[in-house]
Motif scaffolding. Structure first.
Motif, short mmCIF file in Angstrom:
data_model
loop_
_atom_site.label_atom_id
_atom_site.label_comp_id
_atom_site.label_asym_id
_atom_site.label_seq_id
_atom_site.Cartn_x
_atom_site.Cartn_y
_atom_site.Cartn_z
N ALA A 192 0.97 -1.20 0.04
CA ALA A 192 0.04 0.08 -0.22
C ALA A 192 0.64 1.38 0.03
O ALA A 192 0.40 2.26 -0.13
N LYS A 193 2.06 1.18 0.36
CA LYS A 193 3.03 2.16 0.45
C LYS A 193 3.64 2.74 -1.00
O LYS A 193 4.35 3.76 -1.10
N ALA A 194 3.07 1.88 -1.96
CA ALA A 194 3.93 2.13 -3.33
C ALA A 194 3.25 3.44 -3.81
O ALA A 194 2.14 3.84 -3.86
N THR A 195 4.28 4.23 -4.38
CA THR A 195 4.01 5.41 -5.19
C THR A 195 3.47 5.19 -6.51
O THR A 195 3.50 3.99 -6.93
N GLY A 196 2.89 6.22 -7.41
CA GLY A 196 2.35 6.25 -8.57
C GLY A 196 3.43 5.90 -9.34
O GLY A 196 3.35 4.94 -10.32
N LYS A 197 4.86 6.25 -9.26
CA LYS A 197 5.85 5.83 -10.11
C LYS A 197 6.15 4.31 -10.00
O LYS A 197 6.41 3.46 -11.00
N ASP A 198 6.12 3.98 -8.49
CA ASP A 198 6.33 2.47 -8.50
C ASP A 198 5.39 1.30 -9.34
O ASP A 198 5.81 0.61 -9.60
N ILE A 199 4.20 2.10 -9.12
CA ILE A 199 2.90 1.13 -9.75
C ILE A 199 3.17 1.13 -11.06
O ILE A 199 3.08 -0.01 -11.81
N LYS A 200 3.55 2.31 -11.89
CA LYS A 200 3.78 2.50 -13.38
C LYS A 200 5.00 1.40 -13.92
O LYS A 200 4.89 0.87 -14.89
N ALA A 201 6.09 1.53 -13.06
CA ALA A 201 7.22 0.77 -13.27
C ALA A 201 6.86 -0.66 -13.25
O ALA A 201 7.48 -1.30 -14.12
N ARG A 202 6.37 -1.22 -12.05
CA ARG A 202 6.07 -2.54 -11.92
C ARG A 202 5.00 -3.16 -13.33
O ARG A 202 5.09 -4.08 -13.77
N TYR A 203 4.17 -2.05 -13.41
CA TYR A 203 3.31 -2.56 -14.60
C TYR A 203 3.85 -2.93 -15.62
O TYR A 203 3.66 -3.74 -16.47
N LYS A 204 4.88 -1.74 -16.18
CA LYS A 204 5.25 -2.02 -17.50
C LYS A 204 6.28 -3.18 -17.45
O LYS A 204 6.36 -3.70 -18.39
N GLU A 205 6.99 -3.43 -16.25
CA GLU A 205 7.68 -4.49 -16.15
C GLU A 205 6.94 -5.85 -16.18
O GLU A 205 7.37 -6.96 -17.02
N LEU A 206 5.81 -6.00 -15.66
CA LEU A 206 4.93 -7.24 -15.77
C LEU A 206 4.39 -7.30 -17.08
O LEU A 206 4.17 -8.29 -17.80
N VAL A 207 3.99 -6.24 -17.85
CA VAL A 207 3.40 -6.45 -19.20
C VAL A 207 4.67 -6.86 -20.18
O VAL A 207 4.08 -7.68 -21.03
N LYS A 208 5.60 -6.48 -20.22
CA LYS A 208 6.88 -6.73 -20.89
C LYS A 208 7.00 -8.15 -20.50
O LYS A 208 7.18 -9.00 -21.59
N LEU A 209 6.90 -8.76 -19.61
CA LEU A 209 6.96 -10.07 -19.14
C LEU A 209 6.35 -11.01 -19.58
O LEU A 209 6.50 -11.96 -20.09
N HIS A 210 4.70 -10.71 -19.52
CA HIS A 210 3.87 -11.62 -19.67
C HIS A 210 3.02 -11.32 -20.98
O HIS A 210 1.92 -11.81 -21.38
N HIS A 211 3.58 -10.57 -21.88
CA HIS A 211 2.76 -9.99 -23.20
C HIS A 211 2.70 -11.30 -24.06
O HIS A 211 3.87 -12.16 -24.24
N PRO A 212 1.78 -11.54 -24.60
CA PRO A 212 1.49 -12.87 -25.36
C PRO A 212 2.67 -12.98 -26.59
O PRO A 212 2.94 -14.06 -26.97
N ASP A 213 3.26 -11.93 -27.28
CA ASP A 213 4.08 -11.87 -28.11
C ASP A 213 5.51 -12.36 -27.49
O ASP A 213 6.14 -12.85 -28.39
#
Length: 145
Positions: A96-117
């Motif tokens: 819950a202490k994650a900042t907006g930048k942390d959330i965006k960075a983690r989102y981008k990381e996971l999207v790259k990792l799990h993208h179907p392509d």
């Protein structure tokens, strides 16, 4: 005739006149920010900055300390997350202490990792990708990122 020679602003500096004119635009009433969570933020103490006729606020006494804000403005406020937001943060692997930048960075990381392509059609990774997208959407709608 009676007030013809009266100058309301005599003895007042240019800065005070400019502040009075600016306050006159809102009728010498304080204004607050609008939007999501605007009520959570406290309004500044306008009485300290008043000029002209509105300066009577400066002279108002509060012997019993009834009107002072008891909240500590110096300490950062703990963000309370709703259950859906907490689940979304857990999906991204954040707390819950994650900042907006942390959330965006983690989102981008996971999207790259799990993208179907990037995974050659792996169904498990595809489901995880959908979960990450949904979690980010929830957090974005909540205004956390």
């Amino acid at each position: 005739e009676y007030n013809k020679g009266f100058n309301y602003f005599s003895g007042v500096t240019d800065n005070e006149i400019a502040r009075f004119q600016k306050e006159a635009m809102t009728g010498h009433r304080p204004t607050w920010k609008m939007g999501a969570n605007a009520g959570a933020r406290s309004a500044p103490d306008f009485a300290q900055a008043r000029s002209g006729r509105a300066g009577y606020h400066n002279r108002m006494r509060d012997p019993f300390n009834l009107f002072n804000d008891p909240r500590d403005h110096g300490a950062p406020r703990e963000r309370k997350t709703k259950p859906l937001e907490t689940k979304a943060l857990e999906t991204l692997g954040l707390d819950a202490k994650a900042t907006g930048k942390d959330i965006k960075a983690r989102y981008k990381e996971l999207v790259k990792l799990h993208h179907p392509d990037a995974n050659g059609g792996d169904r498990g990774s595809e489901d995880r990708f959908r979960d990450v997208l949904q979690a980010y959407r929830v957090l974005k709608q909540a205004g956390l990122c």
